[in-house]
Structures are given as structure tokens and as C-alpha cells.
Scaffold this motif. Structure first.
Motif, PDB file in Angstrom:
ATOM      1  N   MET A   1       1.023  -1.166  -0.009  1.00  0.00           N
ATOM      2  CA  MET A   1      -0.025   0.054   0.028  1.00  0.00           C
ATOM      3  C   MET A   1       0.858   1.350   0.039  1.00  0.00           C
ATOM      4  N   ASP A   2       0.389   2.357  -0.609  1.00  0.00           N
ATOM      5  CA  ASP A   2       1.197   3.861  -0.487  1.00  0.00           C
ATOM      6  C   ASP A   2       1.328   4.130   1.008  1.00  0.00           C
ATOM      7  N   ALA A   3       0.555   3.755   1.656  1.00  0.00           N
ATOM      8  CA  ALA A   3       0.877   4.246   3.202  1.00  0.00           C
ATOM      9  C   ALA A   3      -0.106   3.540   4.358  1.00  0.00           C
ATOM     10  N   LEU A   4       0.313   3.522   5.507  1.00  0.00           N
ATOM     11  CA  LEU A   4      -0.437   2.927   6.476  1.00  0.00           C
ATOM     12  C   LEU A   4      -0.739   3.770   7.674  1.00  0.00           C
ATOM     13  N   ILE A   5      -1.910   3.518   8.228  1.00  0.00           N
ATOM     14  CA  ILE A   5      -2.271   4.047   9.595  1.00  0.00           C
ATOM     15  C   ILE A   5      -2.611   2.673  10.585  1.00  0.00           C
ATOM     16  N   THR A   6      -1.940   2.920  11.795  1.00  0.00           N
ATOM     17  CA  THR A   6      -1.597   1.764  12.659  1.00  0.00           C
ATOM     18  C   THR A   6      -2.098   2.354  14.102  1.00  0.00           C
ATOM     19  N   THR A   7      -2.316   1.360  14.930  1.00  0.00           N
ATOM     20  CA  THR A   7      -3.083   1.993  16.027  1.00  0.00           C
ATOM     21  C   THR A   7      -1.975   1.456  17.428  1.00  0.00           C
ATOM     22  N   SER A   8      -0.891   0.760  17.090  1.00  0.00           N
ATOM     23  CA  SER A   8      -0.089   0.377  18.149  1.00  0.00           C
ATOM     24  C   SER A   8       1.548   0.442  17.744  1.00  0.00           C
ATOM     25  N   PRO A   9       2.167   0.411  18.776  1.00  0.00           N
ATOM     26  CA  PRO A   9       3.725   0.624  18.301  1.00  0.00           C
ATOM     27  C   PRO A   9       4.240  -0.951  17.728  1.00  0.00           C
ATOM     28  N   PHE A  10       3.496  -2.231  18.020  1.00  0.00           N
ATOM     29  CA  PHE A  10       3.783  -3.370  17.584  1.00  0.00           C
ATOM     30  C   PHE A  10       3.431  -3.231  16.118  1.00  0.00           C
ATOM     31  N   ILE A  11       2.559  -2.856  15.496  1.00  0.00           N
ATOM     32  CA  ILE A  11       2.408  -2.792  14.274  1.00  0.00           C
ATOM     33  C   ILE A  11       3.094  -1.871  13.625  1.00  0.00           C
ATOM     34  N   SER A  12       3.036  -0.791  14.093  1.00  0.00           N
ATOM     35  CA  SER A  12       4.149   0.336  13.392  1.00  0.00           C
ATOM     36  C   SER A  12       5.612  -0.101  13.425  1.00  0.00           C
ATOM     37  N   ASP A  13       6.198  -0.864  14.250  1.00  0.00           N
ATOM     38  CA  ASP A  13       7.648  -1.189  14.241  1.00  0.00           C
ATOM     39  C   ASP A  13       7.670  -2.438  13.077  1.00  0.00           C
ATOM     40  N   TYR A  14       6.392  -3.212  12.949  1.00  0.00           N
ATOM     41  CA  TYR A  14       6.611  -4.329  11.825  1.00  0.00           C
ATOM     42  C   TYR A  14       6.661  -3.851  10.429  1.00  0.00           C
ATOM     43  N   TYR A  15       5.712  -2.650  10.274  1.00  0.00           N
ATOM     44  CA  TYR A  15       5.956  -2.127   9.000  1.00  0.00           C
ATOM     45  C   TYR A  15       6.979  -0.997   8.721  1.00  0.00           C
ATOM     46  N   ARG A  16       7.606  -0.714   9.575  1.00  0.00           N
ATOM     47  CA  ARG A  16       8.654   0.358   9.702  1.00  0.00           C
ATOM     48  C   ARG A  16       9.744   0.094   8.286  1.00  0.00           C
ATOM     49  N   ARG A  17      10.118  -1.287   8.282  1.00  0.00           N
ATOM     50  CA  ARG A  17      11.091  -1.336   7.186  1.00  0.00           C
ATOM     51  C   ARG A  17      10.579  -1.260   5.664  1.00  0.00           C
ATOM     52  N   ALA A  18       9.277  -1.398   5.517  1.00  0.00           N
ATOM     53  CA  ALA A  18       8.887  -1.369   4.315  1.00  0.00           C
ATOM     54  C   ALA A  18       8.951   0.069   3.534  1.00  0.00           C
ATOM     55  N   GLY A  19       9.204   0.880   4.509  1.00  0.00           N
ATOM     56  CA  GLY A  19       9.379   2.420   3.904  1.00  0.00           C
ATOM     57  C   GLY A  19       8.092   3.241   3.846  1.00  0.00           C
ATOM     58  N   GLN A  20       7.138   2.624   4.106  1.00  0.00           N
ATOM     59  CA  GLN A  20       5.601   3.560   3.689  1.00  0.00           C
ATOM     60  C   GLN A  20       5.499   4.765   5.001  1.00  0.00           C
TER      61      GLN A  20
ATOM     62  N   SER B   1      -3.204 -10.232  28.136  1.00  0.00           N
ATOM     63  CA  SER B   1      -1.911 -11.091  28.186  1.00  0.00           C
ATOM     64  C   SER B   1      -1.170 -10.554  26.785  1.00  0.00           C
ATOM     65  N   ARG B   2       0.003 -10.978  26.692  1.00  0.00           N
ATOM     66  CA  ARG B   2       0.893 -10.419  25.625  1.00  0.00           C
ATOM     67  C   ARG B   2       0.965 -11.306  24.368  1.00  0.00           C
ATOM     68  N   THR B   3      -0.032 -11.059  23.630  1.00  0.00           N
ATOM     69  CA  THR B   3      -0.292 -12.003  22.246  1.00  0.00           C
ATOM     70  C   THR B   3       0.088 -11.135  21.171  1.00  0.00           C
ATOM     71  N   ARG B   4       0.204 -11.655  20.055  1.00  0.00           N
ATOM     72  CA  ARG B   4       0.121 -10.996  18.740  1.00  0.00           C
ATOM     73  C   ARG B   4      -1.116 -10.154  18.513  1.00  0.00           C
ATOM     74  N   THR B   5      -2.350 -10.796  18.946  1.00  0.00           N
ATOM     75  CA  THR B   5      -3.341  -9.887  18.988  1.00  0.00           C
ATOM     76  C   THR B   5      -3.664  -8.941  19.677  1.00  0.00           C
ATOM     77  N   THR B   6      -3.336  -9.124  21.068  1.00  0.00           N
ATOM     78  CA  THR B   6      -3.369  -7.845  21.910  1.00  0.00           C
ATOM     79  C   THR B   6      -2.443  -6.756  21.762  1.00  0.00           C
ATOM     80  N   LEU B   7      -1.294  -7.251  21.359  1.00  0.00           N
ATOM     81  CA  LEU B   7      -0.405  -6.225  20.889  1.00  0.00           C
ATOM     82  C   LEU B   7      -0.434  -5.334  19.775  1.00  0.00           C
ATOM     83  N   ALA B   8      -1.167  -5.956  18.782  1.00  0.00           N
ATOM     84  CA  ALA B   8      -1.506  -5.255  17.482  1.00  0.00           C
ATOM     85  C   ALA B   8      -2.511  -4.228  17.566  1.00  0.00           C
ATOM     86  N   GLY B   9      -3.349  -4.363  18.601  1.00  0.00           N
ATOM     87  CA  GLY B   9      -4.374  -3.404  18.584  1.00  0.00           C
ATOM     88  C   GLY B   9      -4.482  -2.365  19.738  1.00  0.00           C
TER      89      GLY B   9
END
Length: 426
Positions: free
Chosen positions: A183-202, A328-336
Motif C-alpha cells: 500500500m502507499d501508506a499505513l495507519i496503525t494503532t499500536s507500536p507493535f504494528i508500526s514497528d513491524y511495517y517500519r522497514r517497508a518504508g511507507q 496477556s501479551r499475544t500478537r492479537t493484543t499487541l497489534a490493537g
């Protein structure tokens, strides 16, 4: 309520829209139910206010479980706020309709056509199925517009059997690991998701779950405990034993941790009244049968209310001294981002929770709430007892601070979104 004539009147629908919207049209697409029937709609309409404030017209295309009609073409719906135009399509009934939804850009293209949009600048897909999202991005590009993803979740694979679960288990990694990165850009809601996509450069903008603050009277924020009893509020969903099966991994909210911590609080002589919404006692014990003795010890100090109207929940939330939840810290809870956190603050009720990365930056001890370490629930219970020992004036001051903080008001994110938009255009 919009009607058919509203479509032909677009884009000049509403004084605020026609007066301020000069920069073009943004289309927001996803599984939200307008105007505010689910948490997704609350997030999307709050984000849409940011774009409206920046001078864009906003079209919202959601779904509805409330009605259906032949053909399923997009129909107008109240978007819940002036200056935003809402459309909806019926939630798919049957495999054929469902496969069409997850693979076709048709409803988005139809909304643009019927609304007469000639100035499309961007399309945002909210947690959208991968193939449909990729095709909607191509649609946006054909209009010379950018395409972004609003990514607020990353669910674990479903354990249930069947074609729908199989496709869902294929769709989520396809969207998260491949389509979103294109995608051309991303809106995220958590540091977990932001950090995951940081390398993509969007370009990425991180927006938590925003909330319109209600108008609260001073009496709403007063605290006068009777018999030293602290009123607690919990609301949650996803406690269906059939879905969770034999593991707690599928639970976002660890209500069992809340009860174990409060059991330790009770042993220190503290008094509380925990009001629980979204489930009943039988549902809870179906998941945690080992807690029947614990509930017996705390009898009279908690009340299960099941599912209740949203207005009732918000009234009880405002009246509570604290809301409480642990995750608890799961991928689901960290992402949102937990909407219950921002909602509680907006309604003047400080939060007792554990410091998940998404909310850690919003917890100011003694003001917005308290962050506990759930690795030691006995210690967490002792800390809760200390919190309950605060005098009424101190708790009232916390409630007033929360109500006046505007931590989750959309206006705080206008400039970050402006910067994000500028990065997309460069």
C-alpha cells in the motif's frame, strides 16, 4: 438520515462539508457498521473527522447486519456526523456472497460512481480482506489517488474447521505480510504494528482508538463512597467457550487475572463492587471452572450483568470510580489498541490495567490510572488495595483530570495526519 437524493447532491451535502472540503475526496472502506454499531465504526468516524478538519470530503462505505436488499448495491446510511457521507452494503449471506465480498472492489467503485466523485485523492481500507484490498488499491491508482491501509488487528489462526475458517487463515497473513506492505501508506494503532511495517518504508501514522468526549456535569465526577466500597467497571466480549476452546490464548481480556488480583485485594480487607458487562457468571465459569471457590469467597462483591445497551454501559462507566482490565501479551493484543481504555478516560473514569505497549504512553500514575505488573497477581492485588485506600477527593481529582484531558480527542492528531499526508504526496 440520508436518502437517495443525498447521493446526487454530493459533494455539497452539509454546510460544514461544502464550506471546508476543498482538497478532494477520501473514501474509507471496511467492515464497520454506521453510525456507531460497532467499535470499528467509532474508530473510522473519529479518524474521518481528522480528514474533514484538514479540508477533505469523506465517504464511508461500511456493512450492515440490520437489513438486506436484492443485489446488495451500496445504499445511503447516516454517518452520524455532519460533513461525512455514509453508505453500506449488506453483510454477505451465504458462501457466494462472502467470496464476492472478500475478492471484489465493486462496492467501492459503485459508491464513487453514484456519488459522482471526480476529485478522489485517497482510499483507506480498514482491516479489509487481502484480495479486495489489493483491487481497491488498483482502483484508487486508476483515479490517480493513493491507497492506504488502516491496520488495527492481527488475529491468530482460527481453530474452527470449515471453508470460511480456512480462507480466513489464508487471508490474514496475505494481508498482513504482503498486501499491506504494498500500500502507499499505513495507519496503525499500536507500536507493535508500526514497528513491524517500519522497514517497508511507507509513511506511517499511529492513531490510537479516538473517542468523542461526552459533556459531563460536575456531579458525574463526584466521588462519595458508601461504606468504603470502591465501584469498579469491566466490559468485554469474546468469552464464548465454543470459540476459545481449551485454551485462553484466544482471550483478549484476562478477566481471570482480574478476579485473582481482586481476591488478593479482598484478603487485605479492601471493599469493592465489580460490575461486569458482556458476559454472565455461567459463561465465565465455563471458561474458568476452577474459579468457582474464588467467586464464592467474593460473593456480593461482583455482579454479572450480561449484554446490555451501550447507553447503560456508558452511564455505569461514568459512575464507576475505576475501570479495570488486564491483557496477556499475544500478537492479537499487541497489534490493537483497547478502545475500552480511551473510552474510560473520555468518560472520566481512570483505568487500572497492565502496561501494554499500546497504552503505556497514556498511563500517568495517579491521574489517568495505574499500571500493574500481572506477573505477580498477589502483588498486583496489594497495589489495588493501596489504590482503594485513596480518599474520595483524590479519586474525584483523577476523574476530573481524565474528563478534561482530551487524550483521545481527534484534534490532537490533525497535525500528525497532515504530516503523513504530505509524505504520501512526495
Amino acid at each position: 438520515m440520508l436518502n437517495a437524493s443525498s447521493i446526487s447532491e454530493f459533494p455539497g451535502n452539509g454546510e460544514q462539508n461544502s464550506a471546508k472540503a476543498t482538497l478532494g475526496t477520501i473514501l474509507y472502506v471496511g467492515g464497520f457498521e454506521l453510525p456507531d454499531r460497532n467499535a470499528a465504526a467509532q474508530r473510522v468516524t473519529a479518524n474521518a473527522k481528522i480528514f474533514r478538519a484538514l479540508g477533505y470530503r469523506v465517504l464511508l462505505l461500511g456493512v450492515t447486519h440490520q437489513r438486506s436488499w436484492p443485489g446488495g448495491a451500496p445504499q445511503p446510511v447516516d454517518a452520524g456526523d455532519e460533513g461525512m457521507i455514509g453508505f453500506e452494503v449488506p453483510y454477505p449471506a451465504g458462501m457466494k456472497a462472502w467470496l464476492h465480498r472478500i475478492s471484489s472492489p465493486g462496492p467501492a467503485a459503485e459508491v464513487l460512481r453514484r456519488a459522482g466523485v471526480t476529485d478522489l485523492v485517497g482510499v483507506i481500507c480498514y482491516n479489509h480482506p487481502a484480495v479486495a484490498q489489493a483491487r481497491i488499491a488498483a482502483l484508487a491508482h486508476s483515479h490517480g489517488a493513493w491507497a492506504a491501509a488502516d491496520c488495527t488487528e492481527w488475529y491468530a489462526p482460527s481453530r474452527t474447521r470449515g471453508v470460511a475458517s480456512l480462507i480466513r487463515n489464508l487471508d490474514i497473513p496475505l494481508r498482513m505480510r504482503f498486501v499491506n506492505k504494498r500500500m502507499d501508506a499505513l495507519i496503525t494503532t499500536s507500536p507493535f504494528i508500526s514497528d513491524y511495517y517500519r522497514r517497508a518504508g511507507q509513511p506511517i501514522v499511529e492513531i490510537p482508538t479516538l473517542m468523542d468526549p461526552p459533556v459531563l456535569a460536575p456531579a458525574d465526577l463526584m466521588v462519595k463512597r458508601t461504606g468504603g466500597v470502591t465501584k469498579l467497571f469491566f466490559a468485554g466480549s469474546g468469552f464464548d467457550p465454543a470459540q476459545v476452546r481449551n485454551s485462553t490464548d484466544g482471550l483478549k481480556d484476562r478477566l481471570d487475572w482480574v478476579f485473582e488480583a481482586l481476591d488478593a485485594t479482598h484478603m487485605r480487607g479492601a471493599k469493592f463492587d465489580l460490575n461486569l458487562y458482556g458476559l454472565d457468571r455461567d459463561q465465565y465459569l465455563a471458561l474458568f471452572p476452577e474459579h468457582e471457590p474464588l467467586l464464592a469467597r467474593l460473593d456480593g462483591m461482583y455482579h454479572f450483568h450480561g449484554r446490555r445497551p451501550r447507553a447503560e454501559l456508558l452511564s455505569e462507566l461514568t459512575a464507576a470510580h475505576f475501570s479495570i482490565f488486564f491483557r496477556s501479551r499475544t500478537r492479537t493484543t499487541l497489534a490493537g489498541f483497547p478502545g475500552k481504555f480511551s473510552e474510560s478516560i473520555a468518560f472520566g473514569t481512570p483505568v487500572i490495567t497492565n502496561a501494554m505497549p499500546s497504552v503505556a504512553g497514556f498511563i500517568e500514575e495517579g491521574r489517568s490510572g495505574f499500571a500493574l505488573d500481572t506477573a505477580d497477581l498477589a502483588a498486583a492485588g496489594a497495589r489495588i488495595a493501596e489504590v482503594f485506600a485513596m480518599d474520595d477527593r483524590a479519586i474525584a481529582d483523577m476523574k476530573s483530570w481524565c474528563a478534561q484531558s482530551q487524550l483521545f480527542d481527534y484534534g490532537r492528531y490533525i497535525e500528525p495526519v497532515r504530516t503523513w499526508l504530505a509524505a504520501i504526496r512526495t
